[in-house]
Write an enzyme that holds these catalytic residues in place. Structure first.
Site, mmCIF file in Angstrom:
data_model
loop_
_atom_site.group_PDB
_atom_site.id
_atom_site.type_symbol
_atom_site.label_atom_id
_atom_site.label_comp_id
_atom_site.label_asym_id
_atom_site.label_seq_id
_atom_site.Cartn_x
_atom_site.Cartn_y
_atom_site.Cartn_z
ATOM 1 N N HIS A 27 0.841 -1.205 0.000
ATOM 2 C CA HIS A 27 0.000 0.000 0.000
ATOM 3 C C HIS A 27 0.872 1.249 0.000
ATOM 4 C CE1 HIS A 27 -3.646 2.360 1.318
ATOM 5 N NE2 HIS A 27 -2.665 3.177 1.699
ATOM 6 N N GLU A 28 1.842 1.316 0.904
ATOM 7 C CA GLU A 28 2.691 2.507 1.006
ATOM 8 C C GLU A 28 3.617 2.649 -0.203
ATOM 9 O OE1 GLU A 28 2.295 4.908 3.033
ATOM 10 O OE2 GLU A 28 0.714 3.838 4.101
ATOM 11 N N HIS A 31 1.889 4.236 -3.185
ATOM 12 C CA HIS A 31 1.825 5.700 -3.160
ATOM 13 C C HIS A 31 3.120 6.304 -3.697
ATOM 14 C CE1 HIS A 31 -1.965 6.054 -1.133
ATOM 15 N NE2 HIS A 31 -1.552 5.518 0.001
#
Length: 223
Positions: A27-28, A31
């Protein structure tokens, strides 16, 4: 019988760790990777475009808050967050538009991982591997992976900054509306915790979580 129950619980606990770590880490990284493609290398220069989970763990958001919420709600809800990757929105080629894309990349990566776990579960079932210990562990892992990634996707799309949904909403609103939304960002997580305690957030998230779980479970053959 009690020994079997304890072994089953231990397998589920072990199987939970791998998808949880992947869900938070990817997820990170999503980004930061997306921001880099759109002109901002800040996360890359900070060494955050890595699948090493230690780089993304936040002691409060990744450990204390999930455990506290699990105990506070008697196991009904637990969520948290990782250490956010640094993004300089002013370095994006089109800051307002690209902010929406960068913010949405995290939840979309979680939905992609849920899909991947559903495919893995389907293969385990189709090849009749549930009768083996490795197959059972992978099945538990896939089931946990679907649940964790759906929860993360839905939670992060709540339209309260600094959650991803708040970033998306800020990018879609007119500048005046985005400025008003930005003022509540320092209090965002406090607002979220209050909504959890009041039972409002659980009710808000219940329907999309149910729809998505039904979809991925159907794909996996888990229902």
């Amino acid at each position: 019988m009690q020994g079997l129950d304890l072994m089953d619980l231990a397998l589920k606990a072990i199987a939970f760790v791998v998808p949880a770590v992947f869900a938070i880490t990817v997820h990170e990284v999503s980004h930061g990777w997306t921001a880099k493609q759109l002109g901002d290398p800040t996360a890359h220069l900070a060494g955050r475009l890595t699948l090493n989970p230690i780089k993304h763990i936040d002691p409060i958001g990744t450990v204390l808050v999930p455990i506290g919420l699990y105990l506070l709600t008697n196991g009904q809800m637990a969520f948290g967050w990782a250490k956010p990757v640094p993004v300089n929105f002013l370095r994006l080629r089109n800051p307002r538009r690209d902010m929406v894309v960068v913010a949405a990349a995290g939840p979309l990566s979680n939905l992609a991982m849920a899909l991947g776990w559903a495919v893995i579960a389907s293969l385990v079932i189709q090849f009749g591997l549930l009768t083996t210990l490795p197959g059972l562990v992978v099945a538990y892992m896939a089931q946990a992976g679907i649940l964790i990634n759906v929860l993360l996707a839905v939670f992060n799309m709540i339209p309260i900054p600094p959650l991803d949904g708040g970033r998306v909403l800020a990018g879609l609103l007119p500048p005046q509306g985005a400025a008003i939304l930005a003022r509540i960002e320092p209090f965002g997580f406090v607002i979220v915790l209050v909504l959890v305690y009041a039972g409002i957030l659980g009710a808000y998230m219940a329907r999309p979580i149910s729809y998505l779980l039904d979809f991925f479970h159907a794909m996996a053959g888990l229902r």
